[in-house]
Design a protein around this motif. Structure first.
Motif, PDB file in Angstrom:
ATOM      1  N   LYS A   1       0.720  -1.144  -0.086  1.00  0.00           N
ATOM      2  CA  LYS A   1       0.086  -0.065  -0.078  1.00  0.00           C
ATOM      3  C   LYS A   1       0.885   1.307  -0.131  1.00  0.00           C
ATOM      4  CE  LYS A   1      -3.632   2.328   2.569  1.00  0.00           C
ATOM      5  NZ  LYS A   1      -4.563   2.345   3.717  1.00  0.00           N
ATOM      6  N   ARG A   2       1.859   1.359   0.752  1.00  0.00           N
ATOM      7  CA  ARG A   2       2.600   2.649   0.942  1.00  0.00           C
ATOM      8  C   ARG A   2       3.541   2.777  -0.304  1.00  0.00           C
ATOM      9  NH1 ARG A   2       6.438   3.488   6.409  1.00  0.00           N
ATOM     10  NH2 ARG A   2       4.051   3.588   6.947  1.00  0.00           N
ATOM     11  N   LEU A   3       3.945   1.709  -1.021  1.00  0.00           N
ATOM     12  CA  LEU A   3       4.645   1.860  -2.220  1.00  0.00           C
ATOM     13  C   LEU A   3       3.683   2.423  -3.201  1.00  0.00           C
ATOM     14  CD1 LEU A   3       7.553   1.542  -3.479  1.00  0.00           C
ATOM     15  CD2 LEU A   3       6.826  -0.742  -4.009  1.00  0.00           C
ATOM     16  N   ILE A   4       2.168   1.702  -3.532  1.00  0.00           N
ATOM     17  CA  ILE A   4       1.445   2.169  -4.448  1.00  0.00           C
ATOM     18  C   ILE A   4       1.003   3.633  -4.337  1.00  0.00           C
ATOM     19  CG2 ILE A   4      -0.871   1.637  -5.069  1.00  0.00           C
ATOM     20  CD1 ILE A   4      -0.588  -1.134  -4.311  1.00  0.00           C
ATOM     21  N   GLU A   5       0.737   4.148  -3.054  1.00  0.00           N
ATOM     22  CA  GLU A   5       0.315   5.433  -2.863  1.00  0.00           C
ATOM     23  C   GLU A   5       1.681   6.511  -3.094  1.00  0.00           C
ATOM     24  OE1 GLU A   5      -2.723   5.059   0.800  1.00  0.00           O
ATOM     25  OE2 GLU A   5      -0.660   5.680   1.305  1.00  0.00           O
TER      26      GLU A   5
END
Length: 243
Positions: A113-117
């Motif tokens: 999630k953090r990388l996608i965001e």
């Protein structure tokens, strides 16, 4: 947050939404009434559902959506996206390789999630910044000229281009006359003749083939059209200017 699009699909919006076409074109329908043709290497913002009613077989397009949580987290995206006023108007993509890399990185993030965001944030800021710049830089004439280039094989009239630009035909006529000192129809003719000249000199396509490529159903009418503008037939022009 990001997924590929395909033909015969209904796209439902979230809080903020962009459709990105890396290659291939689509025809979409909004509210079952308004139909738009979106060219390759472009993007558009949307705030309502739309149906993809036609698409190129080699389509490479994506929809990216932002929810309320993302917008609250990234305040710069919230601020810039608040300036969006032209939904379903398309804009040309710049730095396409960068966009492709970011999209691929999002797809390869494997649920992180953090990388996608992080990649989504970069992608959105780039597109929103380009959008702000295009609104300031692109004149009516630039838009008109670009649309003719993108649709030259469709043989559209000035009224159709005015509809695509979401402006009254009278405004288009006024702007073209003020800037180019000619009518929109004459402006379109010049663009078509320029393209025909290029093809005659730089390709081996016959006059008939070029006529069809430029949207003429009758090749003989194309010959008359060309001669009226240049004083010579396509064959004579090719003989005079061939490399």
């Amino acid at each position: 947050m990001l997924y590929p699009i395909q033909n015969n699909e209904t796209v439902i919006p979230n809080e903020r939404n962009i459709c990105i076409l890396l290659s291939g074109r689509i025809t979409i329908q909004n509210n079952k009434t308004n139909t738009f043709s979106i060219p390759s290497k472009s993007y558009f913002f949307f705030d309502k559902p739309f149906d993809i009613i036609a698409a190129s077989p080699y389509l490479e397009g994506f929809v990216t959506k932002l929810d309320a949580t993302f917008i609250k987290t990234f305040l710069d995206v919230n601020q810039l996206s608040g300036h969006i006023s032209n939904y379903f108007d398309f804009y040309r993509l710049k730095n396409i390789d960068s966009k492709k890399a970011q999209i691929q990185a999002i797809l390869n993030a494997d649920g992180n999630k953090r990388l996608i965001e992080s990649y989504m944030h970069i992608l959105w800021i780039e597109l929103l910044t380009e959008y702000e710049k295009s609104k300031k830089d692109q004149s009516t004439i630039d838009q008109f000229s670009e649309l003719i280039e993108q649709n030259i094989e469709r043989n559209y009239c000035a009224g159709t281009y005015a509809e695509m630009m979401r402006i009254p035909l009278k405004k288009l006529i006024r702007e073209v006359k003020k800037t180019e000192h000619k009518t929109p129809c004459n402006f379109i003719t010049e663009k078509v003749i320029e393209k025909a000249k290029y093809k005659l000199v730089n390709t081996k396509d016959t006059s008939q083939m070029i006529a069809y490529q430029l949207g003429f159903e009758d090749p003989y009418y194309f010959i008359k059209y060309f001669k009226k503008s240049t004083g010579v037939t396509p064959t004579q022009y090719r003989e005079n200017y061939k490399i």
